[in-house]
Design a protein around this motif. Structure first.
Motif, PDB file in Angstrom:
ATOM      1  N   MET A  38       0.876  -1.228  -0.170  1.00  0.00           N
ATOM      2  CA  MET A  38      -0.055  -0.124  -0.081  1.00  0.00           C
ATOM      3  C   MET A  38       0.817   1.169   0.010  1.00  0.00           C
ATOM      4  O   MET A  38       1.584   1.633   1.015  1.00  0.00           O
ATOM      5  CB  MET A  38      -0.865   0.020   1.373  1.00  0.00           C
ATOM      6  N   CYS A  40       0.540   5.024  -0.047  1.00  0.00           N
ATOM      7  CA  CYS A  40      -0.569   5.726   0.215  1.00  0.00           C
ATOM      8  C   CYS A  40      -0.108   6.986   0.848  1.00  0.00           C
ATOM      9  O   CYS A  40       0.881   7.097   1.249  1.00  0.00           O
ATOM     10  CB  CYS A  40      -1.308   5.457   1.198  1.00  0.00           C
ATOM     11  N   TRP A  44      -4.095   9.416   4.278  1.00  0.00           N
ATOM     12  CA  TRP A  44      -4.984   8.692   4.003  1.00  0.00           C
ATOM     13  C   TRP A  44      -5.624   7.699   4.843  1.00  0.00           C
ATOM     14  O   TRP A  44      -6.776   7.288   4.528  1.00  0.00           O
ATOM     15  CB  TRP A  44      -4.256   7.808   2.597  1.00  0.00           C
ATOM     16  N   LYS A  46      -3.657   4.698   6.201  1.00  0.00           N
ATOM     17  CA  LYS A  46      -2.912   3.287   6.007  1.00  0.00           C
ATOM     18  C   LYS A  46      -2.865   2.777   7.373  1.00  0.00           C
ATOM     19  O   LYS A  46      -3.059   1.767   7.528  1.00  0.00           O
ATOM     20  CB  LYS A  46      -1.916   3.663   5.041  1.00  0.00           C
ATOM     21  N   TYR A 190      -1.428  -1.348  -4.037  1.00  0.00           N
ATOM     22  CA  TYR A 190      -2.457  -0.116  -4.058  1.00  0.00           C
ATOM     23  C   TYR A 190      -1.781   1.143  -4.189  1.00  0.00           C
ATOM     24  O   TYR A 190      -0.520   1.358  -3.385  1.00  0.00           O
ATOM     25  CB  TYR A 190      -3.622  -0.225  -2.982  1.00  0.00           C
ATOM     26  N   HIS A 191      -2.189   2.155  -4.931  1.00  0.00           N
ATOM     27  CA  HIS A 191      -1.557   3.476  -4.605  1.00  0.00           C
ATOM     28  C   HIS A 191      -2.881   4.519  -4.468  1.00  0.00           C
ATOM     29  O   HIS A 191      -3.854   4.340  -5.287  1.00  0.00           O
ATOM     30  CB  HIS A 191      -0.882   3.769  -5.936  1.00  0.00           C
ATOM     31  N   PHE A 192      -2.905   5.203  -3.285  1.00  0.00           N
ATOM     32  CA  PHE A 192      -4.058   5.968  -2.999  1.00  0.00           C
ATOM     33  C   PHE A 192      -3.340   7.435  -2.628  1.00  0.00           C
ATOM     34  O   PHE A 192      -2.138   7.312  -1.784  1.00  0.00           O
ATOM     35  CB  PHE A 192      -4.686   5.503  -1.871  1.00  0.00           C
ATOM     36  N   ASN A 197      -8.840  10.373   0.745  1.00  0.00           N
ATOM     37  CA  ASN A 197      -9.650  10.141   1.945  1.00  0.00           C
ATOM     38  C   ASN A 197     -10.720  11.208   2.053  1.00  0.00           C
ATOM     39  O   ASN A 197     -10.568  12.402   2.163  1.00  0.00           O
ATOM     40  CB  ASN A 197      -8.502  10.477   3.057  1.00  0.00           C
TER      41      ASN A 197
END
Length: 212
Positions: A38, A40, A44, A46, A190-192, A197
């Motif tokens: 992840m 992030c 966000w 995490k 995953y990339h956020f 958020n």
């Protein structure tokens, strides 16, 4: 214990942890891929999401989990969330042993979590594990995963979640790319961004970054 064990993951989140994941967090919680990466943005969520994932996993009896970070102090980010939820909710009655200083909690059905430091590899030897969370994974040496921690998961077919931000094109970057490969069935990345958020405003994120 029986009531807790019978709840679905999201029922447990709602009833015992008072935790409502946003869409990105829910996506991660629903993913049963063995190794998740992840990447992030700040705030966000995490740290919170992996802490909740660990708490859900700890409902299983006779299980053991690690939080691994570059230093013991840095394990506190994830451990703090776990400790808070366990000691300030009705879960507290199930605690058999806990030490914030030692970063350790054991529940009465013999499920426990430990904070571990990556700067002392010797401390990472010996135990069979059901899961590991790596915090600030990009700043941990690759050998910590490949030579010390990966084999801890073999006997119990344990899982791992890596959280952080890729720095350059080191091992964590390669791990992230591996999770993007549809042929790599055991890995998912995953990339956020911070903007994903929904509990944060775009204006506040911009302000924190020095934007006008």
């Amino acid at each position: 214990m029986s009531e807790i064990a019978e709840l679905s993951k999201f029922e447990f989140f709602k009833k015992y942890l008072k935790y409502t994941p946003h869409d990105g967090q829910e996506l991660m919680h629903n993913d049963s891929t063995r190794f998740k990466i992840m990447a992030c943005g700040t705030r966000w969520g995490k740290t919170l999401s992996v802490a909740m994932e660990l708490l859900d996993a700890m409902r299983l009896p006779d299980t053991r989990y690690w939080i691994v970070a570059p230093t013991l102090d840095l394990t506190e980010k994830v451990f703090r969330e776990i400790h808070s939820k366990i000691t300030t909710t009705s879960l507290s009655k199930y605690v058999e042993k806990e030490s914030y200083h030692l970063k350790h909690i054991k529940l009465e059905w013999n499920s426990e979590v430990f904070g571990k430091t990556a700067d002392n590899p010797i401390s990472l030897s010996g135990e069979q594990l059901d899961g590991i969370v790596f915090d600030e994974a990009a700043t941990i040496k690759e050998a910590i995963w490949t030579h010390y921690c990966r084999e801890r998961l073999t006997d119990r077919k344990g899982w791992a979640i890596f959280i952080g931000t890729p720095k350059g094109k080191g091992w964590y970057y390669r791990l992230f790319l591996n999770g993007q490969d549809p042929m790599s069935k055991d890995y998912k990345s995953y990339h956020f961004t911070s903007y994903e958020n929904p509990y944060l405003s775009k204006a506040e994120i911009d302000s924190a970054r020095g934007h006008i």
